[in-house]
Design a protein around this motif. Sequence first.
Motif, PDB file in Angstrom:
ATOM      1  N   MET A   1       7.509  17.340 -12.066  1.00 30.80           N
ATOM      2  CA  MET A   1       7.239  17.255 -10.625  1.00 30.80           C
ATOM      3  C   MET A   1       7.203  15.796 -10.196  1.00 30.80           C
ATOM      4  O   MET A   1       6.565  14.980 -10.848  1.00 30.80           O
ATOM      5  N   THR A   2       7.923  15.457  -9.150  1.00 27.32           N
ATOM      6  CA  THR A   2       7.989  14.086  -8.652  1.00 27.32           C
ATOM      7  C   THR A   2       7.012  13.909  -7.499  1.00 27.32           C
ATOM      8  O   THR A   2       6.951  14.741  -6.602  1.00 27.32           O
ATOM      9  N   ASN A   3       6.251  12.825  -7.531  1.00 28.82           N
ATOM     10  CA  ASN A   3       5.166  12.662  -6.569  1.00 28.82           C
ATOM     11  C   ASN A   3       5.263  11.360  -5.780  1.00 28.82           C
ATOM     12  O   ASN A   3       5.890  10.398  -6.224  1.00 28.82           O
ATOM     13  N   ILE A   4       4.627  11.354  -4.613  1.00 30.02           N
ATOM     14  CA  ILE A   4       4.486  10.161  -3.787  1.00 30.02           C
ATOM     15  C   ILE A   4       3.054   9.668  -3.924  1.00 30.02           C
ATOM     16  O   ILE A   4       2.102  10.399  -3.618  1.00 30.02           O
ATOM     17  N   ASP A   5       2.897   8.436  -4.389  1.00 29.17           N
ATOM     18  CA  ASP A   5       1.564   7.867  -4.543  1.00 29.17           C
ATOM     19  C   ASP A   5       1.017   7.302  -3.239  1.00 29.17           C
ATOM     20  O   ASP A   5      -0.177   7.398  -2.956  1.00 29.17           O
ATOM     21  N   SER A   6       1.898   6.681  -2.447  1.00 28.49           N
ATOM     22  CA  SER A   6       1.462   6.056  -1.194  1.00 28.49           C
ATOM     23  C   SER A   6       2.678   5.763  -0.341  1.00 28.49           C
ATOM     24  O   SER A   6       3.815   5.856  -0.798  1.00 28.49           O
ATOM     25  N   VAL A   7       2.424   5.414   0.898  1.00 32.15           N
ATOM     26  CA  VAL A   7       3.483   4.918   1.764  1.00 32.15           C
ATOM     27  C   VAL A   7       3.087   3.533   2.255  1.00 32.15           C
ATOM     28  O   VAL A   7       1.913   3.268   2.538  1.00 32.15           O
ATOM     29  N   ILE A   8       4.068   2.645   2.302  1.00 31.92           N
ATOM     30  CA  ILE A   8       3.865   1.298   2.819  1.00 31.92           C
ATOM     31  C   ILE A   8       4.399   1.264   4.238  1.00 31.92           C
ATOM     32  O   ILE A   8       5.553   1.630   4.485  1.00 31.92           O
ATOM     33  N   LEU A   9       3.562   0.860   5.175  1.00 29.88           N
ATOM     34  CA  LEU A   9       3.959   0.757   6.576  1.00 29.88           C
ATOM     35  C   LEU A   9       4.139  -0.712   6.946  1.00 29.88           C
ATOM     36  O   LEU A   9       3.239  -1.532   6.714  1.00 29.88           O
ATOM     37  N   ASP A  10       5.296  -1.044   7.469  1.00 30.44           N
ATOM     38  CA  ASP A  10       5.561  -2.409   7.913  1.00 30.44           C
ATOM     39  C   ASP A  10       4.920  -2.643   9.277  1.00 30.44           C
ATOM     40  O   ASP A  10       5.210  -1.926  10.237  1.00 30.44           O
ATOM     41  N   VAL A  11       4.081  -3.659   9.352  1.00 30.98           N
ATOM     42  CA  VAL A  11       3.303  -3.943  10.558  1.00 30.98           C
ATOM     43  C   VAL A  11       3.324  -5.441  10.838  1.00 30.98           C
ATOM     44  O   VAL A  11       3.696  -6.233   9.972  1.00 30.98           O
ATOM     45  N   THR A  12       2.915  -5.822  12.020  1.00 26.75           N
ATOM     46  CA  THR A  12       2.849  -7.247  12.353  1.00 26.75           C
ATOM     47  C   THR A  12       1.524  -7.870  11.919  1.00 26.75           C
ATOM     48  O   THR A  12       1.447  -9.081  11.706  1.00 26.75           O
ATOM     49  N   ASP A  13       0.475  -7.046  11.806  1.00 26.62           N
ATOM     50  CA  ASP A  13      -0.850  -7.542  11.427  1.00 26.62           C
ATOM     51  C   ASP A  13      -1.437  -6.575  10.404  1.00 26.62           C
ATOM     52  O   ASP A  13      -1.957  -5.512  10.770  1.00 26.62           O
ATOM     53  N   ALA A  14      -1.353  -6.921   9.124  1.00 26.97           N
ATOM     54  CA  ALA A  14      -1.792  -6.017   8.062  1.00 26.97           C
ATOM     55  C   ALA A  14      -3.298  -5.783   8.095  1.00 26.97           C
ATOM     56  O   ALA A  14      -3.767  -4.666   7.834  1.00 26.97           O
ATOM     57  N   ASP A  15      -4.078  -6.816   8.404  1.00 33.03           N
ATOM     58  CA  ASP A  15      -5.532  -6.652   8.434  1.00 33.03           C
ATOM     59  C   ASP A  15      -5.947  -5.694   9.543  1.00 33.03           C
ATOM     60  O   ASP A  15      -6.805  -4.824   9.346  1.00 33.03           O
ATOM     61  N   ALA A  16      -5.340  -5.848  10.728  1.00 35.32           N
ATOM     62  CA  ALA A  16      -5.670  -4.959  11.845  1.00 35.32           C
ATOM     63  C   ALA A  16      -5.263  -3.524  11.533  1.00 35.32           C
ATOM     64  O   ALA A  16      -5.996  -2.576  11.842  1.00 35.32           O
ATOM     65  N   ALA A  17      -4.098  -3.353  10.919  1.00 35.08           N
ATOM     66  CA  ALA A  17      -3.640  -2.008  10.569  1.00 35.08           C
ATOM     67  C   ALA A  17      -4.559  -1.378   9.531  1.00 35.08           C
ATOM     68  O   ALA A  17      -4.890  -0.185   9.624  1.00 35.08           O
ATOM     69  N   ALA A  18      -4.980  -2.150   8.547  1.00 37.09           N
ATOM     70  CA  ALA A  18      -5.891  -1.624   7.524  1.00 37.09           C
ATOM     71  C   ALA A  18      -7.204  -1.177   8.151  1.00 37.09           C
ATOM     72  O   ALA A  18      -7.752  -0.130   7.795  1.00 37.09           O
ATOM     73  N   ARG A  19      -7.709  -1.964   9.098  1.00 36.23           N
ATOM     74  CA  ARG A  19      -8.955  -1.583   9.779  1.00 36.23           C
ATOM     75  C   ARG A  19      -8.765  -0.291  10.562  1.00 36.23           C
ATOM     76  O   ARG A  19      -9.633   0.592  10.552  1.00 36.23           O
ATOM     77  N   PHE A  20      -7.617  -0.179  11.247  1.00 37.18           N
ATOM     78  CA  PHE A  20      -7.362   1.031  12.024  1.00 37.18           C
ATOM     79  C   PHE A  20      -7.354   2.262  11.124  1.00 37.18           C
ATOM     80  O   PHE A  20      -8.028   3.262  11.412  1.00 37.18           O
ATOM     81  N   TYR A  21      -6.599   2.218  10.029  1.00 34.16           N
ATOM     82  CA  TYR A  21      -6.474   3.404   9.181  1.00 34.16           C
ATOM     83  C   TYR A  21      -7.782   3.733   8.465  1.00 34.16           C
ATOM     84  O   TYR A  21      -8.090   4.904   8.240  1.00 34.16           O
ATOM     85  N   ARG A  22      -8.544   2.707   8.131  1.00 31.62           N
ATOM     86  CA  ARG A  22      -9.843   2.942   7.508  1.00 31.62           C
ATOM     87  C   ARG A  22     -10.783   3.639   8.492  1.00 31.62           C
ATOM     88  O   ARG A  22     -11.512   4.563   8.139  1.00 31.62           O
TER      89      ARG A  22
END
Length: 209
Positions: A1-22
């Motif tokens: 079985m083949t699995n997806i561990d994560s997805v990487i999203l390209d963003v302009t501000d990684a810190d802001a995006a991390a805060r949003f998703y958290r």
Amino acid sequence: MTNIDSVILDVTDADAAARFYRTAFDLDGLVVPRVSDAPSTGFRGFTLALTVAQPSTVDSLVATAVEAGATTIKPAAKSLWGYGAVVQAPDGTLWKVATSAKKDTGPATRRVDDVVLLLGVADVAASKRFYLDQGFTAAKSFGRMYVEFATAPGSITLALYRRRALAKTAGVSPEGTGSHRIAIVGDAGAFTDPDGFAWLTAASARPAA
């Protein structure tokens, strides 16, 4: 079985995006923001979906996402298939939050049962064959309309949908150009699929020291 561990999203501000998703969804490492200036306009050809147990959980997650800066694309509502909404994260990613239940059976929680990555493709049958050749196993298949692949518990589920149909269900125009602004990290190897979606191994996804 083949699995997806994560997805990487390209963003302009990684810190802001991390805060949003958290704050909005708390997906525990399944979504990883990275800084990119790759040009992209309109529909990026994919959506991410959160499957939950009941309507009150949909409402809770959507409300938190909007408070954290998301934009409502489709307000939460009942449908033939259940209850759901679509929001757009500040980085532009479209998220559907949905349940097959139409009534609550208990108190609201924030538990996410499944995370599904839906890729909008030009030819579902051709893309299905490509992914089968990469080692994926089809779990559900509806002709040339939709395919869902088997996945291990805790992994992101991969599904294929016709691009125009996916955009319609998300409530946006299917037109779009440039980068998909997503990379998929899993154990299938590093490759690019027929619709331009890039796959990485966990080792190749790590930033250089």
